[in-house]
Scaffold this motif. Structure first.
Motif, PDB file in Angstrom:
ATOM      1  N   LYS A   1       0.902  -1.205   0.023  1.00 34.25           N
ATOM      2  CA  LYS A   1      -0.189   0.049   0.002  1.00 34.25           C
ATOM      3  C   LYS A   1       0.796   1.254  -0.148  1.00 34.25           C
ATOM      4  O   LYS A   1       0.646   2.239  -0.861  1.00 34.25           O
ATOM      5  CB  LYS A   1      -0.821   0.046   1.151  1.00 34.25           C
TER       6      LYS A   1
ATOM      7  N   ARG B   1       4.056   0.723  -3.886  1.00 33.76           N
ATOM      8  CA  ARG B   1       3.502  -0.403  -4.747  1.00 33.76           C
ATOM      9  C   ARG B   1       4.615  -1.122  -5.566  1.00 33.76           C
ATOM     10  O   ARG B   1       5.465  -0.198  -6.289  1.00 33.76           O
ATOM     11  CB  ARG B   1       2.660   0.260  -5.797  1.00 33.76           C
TER      12      ARG B   1
ATOM     13  N   LEU C   1      -5.818  -4.509  -4.006  1.00 33.58           N
ATOM     14  CA  LEU C   1      -5.539  -3.163  -3.502  1.00 33.58           C
ATOM     15  C   LEU C   1      -6.569  -2.056  -3.968  1.00 33.58           C
ATOM     16  O   LEU C   1      -7.104  -1.060  -3.558  1.00 33.58           O
ATOM     17  CB  LEU C   1      -3.896  -2.653  -3.730  1.00 33.58           C
TER      18      LEU C   1
END
Length: 139
Positions: free
Chosen positions: A23, A26, A129
């Motif tokens: 998070k 990346r 995500l």
């Protein structure tokens, strides 16, 4: 594409810490490892005549060089993928040092499969995500 869950990612070998780290920063998908694949193909092709003509000496030398280059290739992978691939790498390299069984193009298959596994795992992680960011997935 089906919705990716946290359990799916954990079955892929990702820990919650890995997801939290992704998070923040990346991970990038890697390009296809052309040079590593070419070396693996050369090694696999040279196994048969090398074993027959030099009684395994040529095969042992090319196995050592290829094993080193593939190890360096794996070293550059994302951490959580590295853990998963190292177990498979050790098995593949042990097979490469067994006479006559090493005629199977194990190195080539391993490098191509390692690249595909990395990209598949990262795609699942990115899907998870993105689902989190859009509110489609709850922790």
């Amino acid at each position: 594409m089906d919705e990716i869950t946290l359990e799916d990612l954990q079955s892929e070998g990702l820990e919650p810490e890995d997801i939290e780290a992704a998070k923040i920063a990346r991970p990038k998908k890697s390009e296809f490892p052309y040079i590593t694949v070419l070396l693996a193909v050369f090694k696999d092709i040279s196994d048969i005549p090398g074993e027959l003509l030099t009684f395994g000496l040529w095969g042992t030398i090319t196995n050592i060089v290829a094993a080193t280059v593939i190890f360096i290739y794996l070293y550059g992978r994302v951490g959580f993928i590295k853990k998963r691939l190292y177990r498979k790498y050790i098995f593949a390299m042990v097979i490469e040092f067994i006479p006559f069984i090493n005629w199977i193009p194990q190195s080539t298959f391993f490098v191509i499969r390692a690249h595909a596994t990395e990209n598949e795992t990262l795609d699942k992680l990115f899907g998870y995500l993105e689902g989190l960011a859009q509110g489609k997935i709850k922790k």
